[in-house]
Design a protein around this motif. Sequence first.
Motif, short mmCIF file in Angstrom:
data_model
loop_
_atom_site.label_atom_id
_atom_site.label_comp_id
_atom_site.label_asym_id
_atom_site.label_seq_id
_atom_site.Cartn_x
_atom_site.Cartn_y
_atom_site.Cartn_z
N GLU A 1 -2.54 -0.75 9.44
CA GLU A 1 -1.62 -0.15 9.15
C GLU A 1 -0.91 1.29 10.27
OE1 GLU A 1 1.54 1.50 6.91
OE2 GLU A 1 0.30 2.95 7.79
N MET B 1 -5.67 -1.88 4.36
CA MET B 1 -4.65 -1.42 4.09
C MET B 1 -3.62 -2.77 4.55
SD MET B 1 -3.96 2.30 3.67
CE MET B 1 -2.29 2.03 2.85
N ALA B 2 -3.64 -2.95 5.71
CA ALA B 2 -3.15 -4.30 7.04
C ALA B 2 -3.70 -4.94 6.54
CB ALA B 2 -2.80 -3.56 8.40
N THR C 1 7.62 -6.08 6.53
CA THR C 1 7.33 -7.13 5.66
C THR C 1 7.85 -8.21 5.72
OG1 THR C 1 5.92 -5.28 4.63
CG2 THR C 1 5.89 -7.33 3.62
N ALA D 1 -6.74 2.38 6.57
CA ALA D 1 -5.34 2.09 7.29
C ALA D 1 -5.71 0.12 7.59
CB ALA D 1 -5.57 2.72 8.21
N ALA E 1 5.93 -3.67 11.61
CA ALA E 1 5.78 -2.60 10.25
C ALA E 1 7.22 -3.48 9.63
CB ALA E 1 6.53 -1.73 11.11
N ARG F 1 -1.96 -6.88 3.10
CA ARG F 1 -0.74 -6.81 3.09
C ARG F 1 -0.84 -8.13 4.14
NH1 ARG F 1 3.97 -6.03 7.27
NH2 ARG F 1 2.26 -6.33 9.12
#
Length: 428
Positions: free
Chosen positions: A185, A215-216, A162, A212, A160, A219
């Motif tokens: 996420e 979004m992950a 970053t 989710a 989690a 990233r």
Amino acid sequence: MAQLIIQNVRLIDPEAGTDTLGALSITDGCISARHDMATPGEAAERLVDGQGKCLAPGIVDIGVKVCEPGERHKESYGSAGLAAAAGGVTTMVTRPDTTPNIDSPETLEFVTRRANEAAPVNVVPMAALTKGRAGREMTEIGFLMDAGAVAFTDCDNVVADTKVFSRALSYASSLGALVMAHPQEPGLSAGAAATSGKFASLRGLPSVSAMAERMALDRDIALVEMTGARYHADQITTARALPALERAKSNGLDITAGVSIHHLTLNELDVADYRTFFKVKPPLRSEEDRVAVVEAVRNGLIDVISSMHTPQDEESKRLPFEEAASGAVALETLLPAAMRLYHAGHLDLPTLFRAMSLNPARRLGLPGGRLSVGAPADLVLFDPDTPFVMDRFKLHSKSKNTPFDGQRMQGRVLATYVAGHAVYKRSD
């Protein structure tokens, strides 16, 4: 003279994308000749008549959980190896989410030794990306690579932080190491047992939005672009994530993606009356998502199909759905489940074996997944048409948590060869 000739077979070649009648000669554990005729004139010490069945490269299965060390009652290298051989899997790429985690060279050397002693198929290990898979401090990636790790992953423990993940990707990039991530996420997906929607609401299950995953993945793609790392998404299961994956590949990033056979052949409605054998991670998706992901495999956007073999004992599954452990065994059901996609006309056999054999071997730098001369003779002989009813108690795995129990299926493995030696032959 060849040591073995397997003749009168349909050669399923994922590299050429062909399905043709022919034969293979095998010498010193490798394919020494490929014949376009069903019965070549070459002499051999042993001759196997395939009777017109299919011969394909053995499956290279990324993401197999073997519960050594720590939970041998769920699965050992011996039982997993037998299940793999019976399922046409010639190479197991094992996960580090054991007890303790495989996060040090010493632990990795222990499991490698156990695998070599007990498993009749090839076993190549992955190692944890962070110590204890806790997401705080990265492991000794260089030493673990020297000890044999082919990739690095914290499995479903998403990193989690970053900054920690970006540092790990940067270091892995400098060494050319492959990082495998679980794009979910973590805040949104914590405690989820189903995918958000009408079905989850009607069943009163804690759920997570398909966003989710998107979004992950967004990233992770940004961090891959920043660090230049080699990256593999273990499971892409939603239509919403596919455009981001396509853009990343179009931009030249070193990204591949996989999907489990369960997300290709099942959907959220299969949970029905809270059947916990259908509880997997991420949760089963909508039928629209399943169809979109099958199409992504067909067009090559998703590269790899895997079993995501996750043994769980009866005690952890015989619980209310929300409390039950996630995961399903799939080493032996991977091929017959994949035949559902073939018989439905969604994917042809060369495409299936491109995703189950060729692409995973290429991604990990392994020599298998091919039927060309010089390739290792890791092969599966199978009948794609044989019907049967799945009986979980006949599986070789110690754990029996398969969602396909009692279902009508097609496709039987007849024989599995590793380096030209038969490690499995069906007796009936």
